[in-house]
Every structure is written in structure tokens, then in C-alpha cells.
Enzyme design. Structure first.
Site, PDB file in Angstrom:
ATOM      1  N   HIS A 111      58.774  49.705 -55.372  1.00  0.00           N
ATOM      2  CA  HIS A 111      59.421  49.410 -56.657  1.00  0.00           C
ATOM      3  C   HIS A 111      60.661  50.282 -56.847  1.00  0.00           C
ATOM      4  O   HIS A 111      61.723  49.779 -57.240  1.00  0.00           O
ATOM      5  CB  HIS A 111      58.434  49.656 -57.801  1.00  0.00           C
ATOM      6  CG  HIS A 111      59.047  49.478 -59.161  1.00  0.00           C
ATOM      7  ND1 HIS A 111      59.080  48.260 -59.809  1.00  0.00           N
ATOM      8  CD2 HIS A 111      59.660  50.366 -59.990  1.00  0.00           C
ATOM      9  CE1 HIS A 111      59.691  48.407 -60.979  1.00  0.00           C
ATOM     10  NE2 HIS A 111      60.041  49.675 -61.110  1.00  0.00           N
ATOM     11  N   GLU A 112      60.528  51.569 -56.557  1.00  0.00           N
ATOM     12  CA  GLU A 112      61.680  52.464 -56.726  1.00  0.00           C
ATOM     13  C   GLU A 112      62.786  52.124 -55.732  1.00  0.00           C
ATOM     14  O   GLU A 112      63.972  52.207 -56.066  1.00  0.00           O
ATOM     15  CB  GLU A 112      61.247  53.929 -56.582  1.00  0.00           C
ATOM     16  CG  GLU A 112      60.228  54.383 -57.615  1.00  0.00           C
ATOM     17  CD  GLU A 112      60.630  54.085 -59.052  1.00  0.00           C
ATOM     18  OE1 GLU A 112      61.848  54.034 -59.336  1.00  0.00           O
ATOM     19  OE2 GLU A 112      59.738  53.885 -59.881  1.00  0.00           O
ATOM     20  N   HIS A 126      64.975  49.426 -56.993  1.00  0.00           N
ATOM     21  CA  HIS A 126      66.111  49.864 -57.820  1.00  0.00           C
ATOM     22  C   HIS A 126      67.294  50.286 -56.950  1.00  0.00           C
ATOM     23  O   HIS A 126      68.454  50.065 -57.312  1.00  0.00           O
ATOM     24  CB  HIS A 126      65.689  51.037 -58.706  1.00  0.00           C
ATOM     25  CG  HIS A 126      64.785  50.651 -59.842  1.00  0.00           C
ATOM     26  ND1 HIS A 126      65.090  49.615 -60.701  1.00  0.00           N
ATOM     27  CD2 HIS A 126      63.587  51.150 -60.249  1.00  0.00           C
ATOM     28  CE1 HIS A 126      64.124  49.502 -61.607  1.00  0.00           C
ATOM     29  NE2 HIS A 126      63.200  50.422 -61.349  1.00  0.00           N
TER      30      HIS A 126
END
Length: 226
Positions: free
Chosen positions: A98-99, A102
Site C-alpha cells: 500500500h505504501e 503511494h
């Protein structure tokens, strides 16, 4: 707004975030105990996805705290909490991916991410000062000051709303990358999605509370209800 309705309103503002945080913690705790079939650590997952997307310039660091994971667009760093940095679990893989999602958004100049970065300075100022301005305006009887406070609060709320597509998109990218890189198998997708969906609840809850607060102050200003 009557006293009974006001108390219910305040209770909901407290209950929704507490429920969302509880859901995140319970889901995270459950899936930190289940390893992925690839048995890669969160740091390894992050590095693999970054490299597969040509983001060799983005580094990975271990950071303190629990669920303190984040991507720093200024320094191009994915920071993972110790449990996720070293962990082999589905939770660690999901959060790391998920990170990195980004980081991929940043590299692709994802529109909502750029818009959120643009909003941040005024939204941060509004989050810190809007209540002060509204309360001061109410005490001094200055409607214009209240209006300014409501406007600044609106920017803070807009920031919360723009955050939602940013987070949902990062989670979508995470799932795609986890499967395509072979970090998880198809039969692990459902469990991994539960981790990502639970994390998204905190942003949804924060947005709901922010919107409710803004509507209340707009009504107070419009109706002259102190």
C-alpha cells in the site's frame, strides 16, 4: 438542535472513529499471524514492487511505532514500522504494498495525490485555527470571523475527502502488484483485501466526522444558532 440530539451527535462523532480504529487493530492483529506463501518480509515486498516499477531511487526505512507506516514524497522514502519491515505476514505484505502504491502514484503524478499536496498547507492551517476563529467569532459576536473559520474548516474537510481516492487507489495498486509479482497467490487475495479494507475505514471515518462537523458549523452560521 435539542440537547438529546446534540448528545447523540457527539456520541456518534466519538463512536465512529473508535470503531474504525478497533476494526483496524483487530484485523491487523489477526493477519500478522498468517504468513504469505512467498514468506517475504514487508521490506522485501516493498523493494521488489519498487524495483519492478523502476523506482530504484525510492528507499525503504524502518520506523518506530505500530502502524506508523507511510510514504514520504519529499525524501522518496517508504517507511515501515518494525513489525511490517521484518514481518513475513499478510498484514506486513499488504501494508508495505500500500505504501509503495503511494510511491507509484507520486512517480506517475497521480492527480488526486498532487491535489492533496497542494491543499496541505491551507488545510493544515485550517485544521489548527478554524475552531479558534469560530469560537472567537461567536464570543465577540463577529459573524465574519465565524465565516472565515468555517471557510478554513472547509479546506481541512476537502483535504480529508481528497485523501479517500488517494488511499483507495493505493490499495488497488497494492493488490495488483502483490498478485502480479507473485508475493501472494490468488487464494490469498481475499485475506489481503481485508487488511487493506480495514485500514481504509480509518480514512472513511475521519472524513465522515469532518463533514458532519462542517455541516454543523455551516448550519450554526446560517441560522445564527450559537
Amino acid at each position: 438542535m435539542g440537547l438529546g440530539s446534540y448528545l447523540i451527535y457527539i456520541a456518534l462523532l466519538m463512536i465512529i472513529p473508535i470503531w474504525a480504529q478497533s476494526k483496524v487493530k483487530s484485523t491487523y492483529k489477526k493477519y500478522t499471524k498468517i504468513a504469505t506463501s512467498s514468506y517475504m518480509t514487508g521490506a522485501q515486498v516493498a523493494r521488489k514492487i519498487l524495483d519492478d516499477n523502476g523506482l530504484y531511487n525510492v528507499t525503504i526505512e524502518e520506523t518506530r511505532g505500530t502502524l506508523s507506516d507511510h510514504y514520504d514524497p519529499r525524501k522518496k522514502v517508504v517507511r515501515l514500522s518494525s513489525d511490517n519491515f521484518h514481518g513475513h505476514s499478510m498484514a506486513a505484505a499488504a501494508i508495505a504494498a500500500h505504501e509503495v502504491g503511494h510511491a507509484i502514484q507520486d512517480a506517475e503524478a497521480y492527480a488526486f495525490l498532487r491535489f492533496r499536496h497542494t491543499l496541505f498547507p491551507i488545510a493544515s492551517f485550517g485544521d489548527k485555527t478554524s475552531f479558534i476563529l469560530i469560537i472567537a467569532g461567536a464570543i465577540l459576536g463577529l459573524s465574519n470571523l465565524i465565516l472565515i473559520g468555517v471557510i478554513f474548516m472547509a479546506f481541512a474537510v476537502l483535504f480529508q475527502l481528497v485523501t479517500l481516492p488517494v488511499e483507495f487507489n493505493a490499495s488497488s495498486r497494492a493488490m495488483t502488484q502483490l498478485v502480479s509479482t507473485g508475493v501472494i497467490r490468488n487464494n490469498e487475495e481475499r485475506q489481503t483485501k481485508k487488511v487493506l479494507n480495514a485500514a481504509a475505514l480509518t480514512y472513511v471515518a475521519a472524513a465522515m466526522v469532518a463533514v458532519a462537523e462542517l455541516i454543523r458549523f455551516i448550519l450554526m452560521f446560517a441560522l445564527g444558532d450559537d
